[in-house]
Design a protein around this motif. Structure first.
Motif, PDB file in Angstrom:
ATOM      1  N   SER A 125      34.528  39.268 -19.372  1.00 16.49           N
ATOM      2  CA  SER A 125      35.875  38.878 -19.782  1.00 16.49           C
ATOM      3  C   SER A 125      35.860  38.230 -21.163  1.00 16.49           C
ATOM      4  O   SER A 125      36.695  38.529 -22.011  1.00 16.49           O
ATOM      5  CB  SER A 125      36.465  37.902 -18.763  1.00 16.49           C
ATOM      6  N   ALA A 126      34.890  37.350 -21.381  1.00 14.71           N
ATOM      7  CA  ALA A 126      34.871  36.603 -22.639  1.00 14.71           C
ATOM      8  C   ALA A 126      34.516  37.504 -23.826  1.00 14.71           C
ATOM      9  O   ALA A 126      35.165  37.463 -24.864  1.00 14.71           O
ATOM     10  CB  ALA A 126      33.875  35.440 -22.538  1.00 14.71           C
ATOM     11  N   GLY A 178      34.610  40.486 -25.976  1.00 19.86           N
ATOM     12  CA  GLY A 178      35.521  41.619 -26.118  1.00 19.86           C
ATOM     13  C   GLY A 178      35.971  41.747 -27.551  1.00 19.86           C
ATOM     14  O   GLY A 178      35.260  41.352 -28.487  1.00 19.86           O
ATOM     15  N   LEU A 179      37.161  42.280 -27.710  1.00 17.79           N
ATOM     16  CA  LEU A 179      37.700  42.451 -29.056  1.00 17.79           C
ATOM     17  C   LEU A 179      37.791  41.117 -29.786  1.00 17.79           C
ATOM     18  O   LEU A 179      37.740  41.076 -31.009  1.00 17.79           O
ATOM     19  CB  LEU A 179      39.085  43.095 -28.963  1.00 17.79           C
ATOM     20  N   GLY A 180      37.943  40.054 -29.022  1.00 13.96           N
ATOM     21  CA  GLY A 180      38.028  38.729 -29.633  1.00 13.96           C
ATOM     22  C   GLY A 180      36.809  38.406 -30.482  1.00 13.96           C
ATOM     23  O   GLY A 180      36.930  37.814 -31.549  1.00 13.96           O
ATOM     24  N   ASN A 181      35.633  38.781 -30.004  1.00 14.31           N
ATOM     25  CA  ASN A 181      34.415  38.466 -30.738  1.00 14.31           C
ATOM     26  C   ASN A 181      34.212  39.393 -31.919  1.00 14.31           C
ATOM     27  O   ASN A 181      33.822  38.972 -33.003  1.00 14.31           O
ATOM     28  CB  ASN A 181      33.184  38.620 -29.829  1.00 14.31           C
ATOM     29  N   TYR A 219      46.609  43.987 -26.800  1.00  7.61           N
ATOM     30  CA  TYR A 219      45.164  44.224 -26.645  1.00  7.61           C
ATOM     31  C   TYR A 219      44.929  45.709 -26.411  1.00  7.61           C
ATOM     32  O   TYR A 219      43.987  46.307 -26.904  1.00  7.61           O
ATOM     33  CB  TYR A 219      44.652  43.415 -25.448  1.00  7.61           C
ATOM     34  N   TYR A 250      41.059  32.131 -27.118  1.00 11.47           N
ATOM     35  CA  TYR A 250      41.114  33.580 -26.930  1.00 11.47           C
ATOM     36  C   TYR A 250      39.742  34.149 -26.590  1.00 11.47           C
ATOM     37  O   TYR A 250      39.573  34.898 -25.628  1.00 11.47           O
ATOM     38  CB  TYR A 250      41.642  34.193 -28.223  1.00 11.47           C
ATOM     39  N   THR A 251      38.758  33.771 -27.375  1.00 10.76           N
ATOM     40  CA  THR A 251      37.446  34.387 -27.205  1.00 10.76           C
ATOM     41  C   THR A 251      36.781  33.962 -25.900  1.00 10.76           C
ATOM     42  O   THR A 251      36.016  34.713 -25.312  1.00 10.76           O
ATOM     43  CB  THR A 251      36.537  34.094 -28.416  1.00 10.76           C
ATOM     44  N   SER A 266      38.434  33.436 -23.192  1.00  8.77           N
ATOM     45  CA  SER A 266      39.372  33.829 -22.119  1.00  8.77           C
ATOM     46  C   SER A 266      39.960  32.610 -21.415  1.00  8.77           C
ATOM     47  O   SER A 266      40.087  32.584 -20.193  1.00  8.77           O
ATOM     48  CB  SER A 266      38.688  34.706 -21.061  1.00  8.77           C
ATOM     49  N   MET A 293      44.640  31.184 -19.427  1.00 10.59           N
ATOM     50  CA  MET A 293      45.412  32.145 -18.635  1.00 10.59           C
ATOM     51  C   MET A 293      45.033  32.129 -17.184  1.00 10.59           C
ATOM     52  O   MET A 293      45.493  32.956 -16.419  1.00 10.59           O
ATOM     53  CB  MET A 293      45.095  33.563 -19.063  1.00 10.59           C
ATOM     54  N   ILE A 330      42.146  33.005 -16.011  1.00  9.28           N
ATOM     55  CA  ILE A 330      41.130  34.000 -15.647  1.00  9.28           C
ATOM     56  C   ILE A 330      39.885  33.319 -15.104  1.00  9.28           C
ATOM     57  O   ILE A 330      39.348  33.698 -14.062  1.00  9.28           O
ATOM     58  CB  ILE A 330      40.775  34.852 -16.868  1.00  9.28           C
ATOM     59  N   SER A 365      37.299  43.038 -20.771  1.00  8.27           N
ATOM     60  CA  SER A 365      38.189  41.914 -21.057  1.00  8.27           C
ATOM     61  C   SER A 365      39.618  42.242 -20.650  1.00  8.27           C
ATOM     62  O   SER A 365      40.311  41.425 -20.034  1.00  8.27           O
ATOM     63  CB  SER A 365      38.173  41.578 -22.549  1.00  8.27           C
ATOM     64  N   SER A 379      40.249  41.856 -17.082  1.00  8.31           N
ATOM     65  CA  SER A 379      40.423  40.490 -16.593  1.00  8.31           C
ATOM     66  C   SER A 379      41.834  39.974 -16.893  1.00  8.31           C
ATOM     67  O   SER A 379      42.391  39.218 -16.094  1.00  8.31           O
ATOM     68  CB  SER A 379      39.346  39.560 -17.167  1.00  8.31           C
ATOM     69  N   ILE A 380      42.403  40.377 -18.022  1.00  6.05           N
ATOM     70  CA  ILE A 380      43.777  39.935 -18.311  1.00  6.05           C
ATOM     71  C   ILE A 380      44.744  40.628 -17.359  1.00  6.05           C
ATOM     72  O   ILE A 380      45.654  40.013 -16.809  1.00  6.05           O
ATOM     73  CB  ILE A 380      44.218  40.254 -19.759  1.00  6.05           C
TER      74      ILE A 380
HETATM   75  N1  TRP Z   1      38.112  36.956 -24.326  1.00  4.41           N
HETATM   76  C1  TRP Z   1      38.496  38.299 -24.579  1.00  4.41           C
HETATM   77  C2  TRP Z   1      38.021  38.728 -25.927  1.00  4.41           C
HETATM   78  O1  TRP Z   1      37.372  37.975 -26.598  1.00  4.41           O
HETATM   79  C3  TRP Z   1      39.978  38.539 -24.474  1.00  4.41           C
HETATM   80  C4  TRP Z   1      40.517  37.964 -23.236  1.00  4.41           C
HETATM   81  C5  TRP Z   1      40.222  38.351 -21.984  1.00  4.41           C
HETATM   82  C6  TRP Z   1      41.338  36.838 -23.152  1.00  4.41           C
HETATM   83  N2  TRP Z   1      40.841  37.540 -21.117  1.00  4.41           N
HETATM   84  C7  TRP Z   1      41.530  36.610 -21.790  1.00  4.41           C
HETATM   85  C8  TRP Z   1      41.933  36.007 -24.071  1.00  4.41           C
HETATM   86  C9  TRP Z   1      42.258  35.526 -21.363  1.00  4.41           C
HETATM   87  C10 TRP Z   1      42.674  34.928 -23.637  1.00  4.41           C
HETATM   88  C11 TRP Z   1      42.826  34.677 -22.277  1.00  4.41           C
HETATM   89  O2  TRP Z   1      38.259  39.825 -26.339  1.00  4.41           O
END
Ligand code: TRP
Length: 442
Positions: free
Chosen positions: A20-21, A23-26, A102, A221-222, A224, A227, A229, A316, A319-320
């Motif tokens: 989950s962590a 993902g595109l965020g990184n 996303y 965001y990165t 997660s 939210m 999760i 990721s 998980s959202i």
């Molecule tokens: N963490 C994910 C990423 O880095 C994106 C993501 C997944 C996310 N679940 C989340 C961001 C919940 C915020 C909250 O790409």
């Protein structure tokens, strides 16, 4: 999530949380924000926030999840504080908005996978990105990504996805290390490293006000966070597990992958003569496509890279999407499959503006991350710090030998440091966001 399985192994939970962590965020968002926000100064503030705010809030979510054994809606009721469900609701709205775009970015990744294997990214990497990012093709691939995630949920092939994630994380690390090594040999490497890695204290102080919202939003965001999760995932773990250790593994892994992505992107950008902030949301795509075109065998490496990025994005996104779907199934008592399909359709429509114009993408992204996630984090930290500290400390102590010192530091951080930092951030974010809306739409 009604089917309350438990993680069979420690690694199962870590992999899901890391899936989950990471993902595109990184790989997409971190380098482009760093480039837009001044490089090393942003990096320092971001790292401070990951340690000082991200880690404590991750532990908050773990503790709430394991203590309540519930998803974020049920959790606060179960803990005897139903009013705090509001924190979960803020997170659900954030999940909804984030997922809608996303999936659009996930669609870009699919287009790059296709392009890698079918003859490249055209002569001009920037023009290719722009043609990828908006228009009917962007909408179509957004639909494909959305359908894939909904299909995985509806068909219940989540296990398959988790297996893919076990391959994804190591492959992404190896590819990034290799690409960073290649980047180090390029002409622009020196300038890139000083931009990215040599912070200058006066810039940090001078730009703190503009850096803070972006860096805090990215930290949430990165990881997660904000939210629910991690609440949901932690609701499946046993009391014998050391939450602190698991959080450490996830944060280190997530941070290392983001740092590596920066080590790849900046040398490529500088070598290609692109200003670090200029690529914007296209930074990773433009810089890599340009580099893969030069490299012998670059199309294969590119294809594998974007494929792994797609797996990272899917785990990721999954998980959202889970959060959105479980809110709806829990609240309205409807079945999973029709909910998944219906939500995917709604989210697809909501995401369309961001596939037509990058300004909308920014508008969604900034609102969800810099405002909603921060607000959710603020509420969570106040809840644990001021309302639920005693039980939370007990919960964090389970599964490890503890003399209570770390717990004391944690609670103090949640009482003072996190709320103050996040309240300031929130005020700045709201102000920035109003400015952004006026500039972009009026
Ligand atoms: N963490 C994910 C990423 O880095 C994106 C993501 C997944 C996310 N679940 C989340 C961001 C919940 C915020 C909250 O790409």
């Amino acid at each position: 999530m009604d089917e309350r399985a438990t993680w069979a192994t420690r690694i199962g939970f870590i992999l899901a949380a890391a899936g989950s962590a990471v993902g595109l965020g990184n790989i997409w968002r971190f380098p482009f924000l760093t480039g837009e926000s001044g490089g090393a100064a942003f990096l320092v503030v971001y790292l401070l926030l990951v340690v000082g705010v991200g880690v404590p809030v991750l532990l908050v979510e773990f503790v709430i999840g394991r203590r309540s054994n519930r998803n974020p809606i049920g959790a606060f009721e179960r803990l005897g504080h139903p009013g705090w469900k509001a924190a979960g609701a803020v997170g659900a709205i954030a999940a909804f908005i984030i997922f809608s775009y996303y999936s659009v970015v996930g669609g870009w990744v699919i287009q790059y996978v296709v392009a890698s294997f079918t003859g490249g990214y055209g002569a001009d990497a920037e023009a290719f990105f722009l043609s990828t990012a908006s228009g009917t093709n962007a909408i179509a691939y957004h639909g494909l990504f959305m359908a894939t995630v909904a299909g995985i949920v509806a068909l219940g092939i989540r296990n398959g996805l988790e297996k893919a994630a076990t391959v994804m994380v190591p492959t992404v690390v190896v590819l990034l290390v290799g690409l960073a090594g290649y980047g180090a040999t390029l002409d622009g490497a020196g300038a890139a490293y000083s931009y990215y890695l040599a912070p200058d204290l006066s810039t940090i102080v001078g730009d703190a006000v503009s850096i803070l919202p972006a860096a805090a939003g990215q930290a949430f965001y990165t990881l997660s966070l904000g939210m629910g999760i991690m609440i949901t995932y932690a609701s499946y773990i046993g009391e014998d597990r050391n939450l602190l250790q698991d959080a450490g593994v996830i944060v280190v892994l997530d941070t290392v992958i983001a740092l590596l992505a920066g080590l790849v992107v900046f040398p490529f950008l500088f070598t290609q003569g692109i200003e670090p902030g200029e690529g914007g949301a296209g930074s990773i795509f433009i810089s890599l496509a340009g580099a893969f075109q030069q490299l012998p065998g670059g199309e294969i490496i590119g294809g594998v890279f974007f494929l792994m990025l797609l797996v990272a994005a899917l785990t990721s996104a999954f998980s959202i999407f889970e959060v959105v779907v479980s809110y709806v199934t829990d609240t309205f008592d409807v079945d999973r499959v029709p909910t998944a399909i219906g939500m995917a359709a709604i989210l697809f429509v909501v995401g369309i503006p961001t596939a037509l114009d990058l300004t909308y993408l920014d508008a969604y992204d900034l609102f969800a991350n810099n405002i909603l996630l921060i607000l959710s984090g603020l509420l969570l930290s106040i809840f644990i710090g001021w309302v639920y500290a005693g039980e939370a400390v007990e919960e964090l102590g389970k599964g490890r030998a503890s003399d209570g010192r770390i717990e004391a530091i944690w609670v103090t951080t949640l009482r003072y440091v996190v709320p103050i930092v996040l309240a300031i951030t929130l005020a700045l974010s709201v102000r920035d966001y109003i400015g952004f809306l006026q500039e972009s739409f009026l």
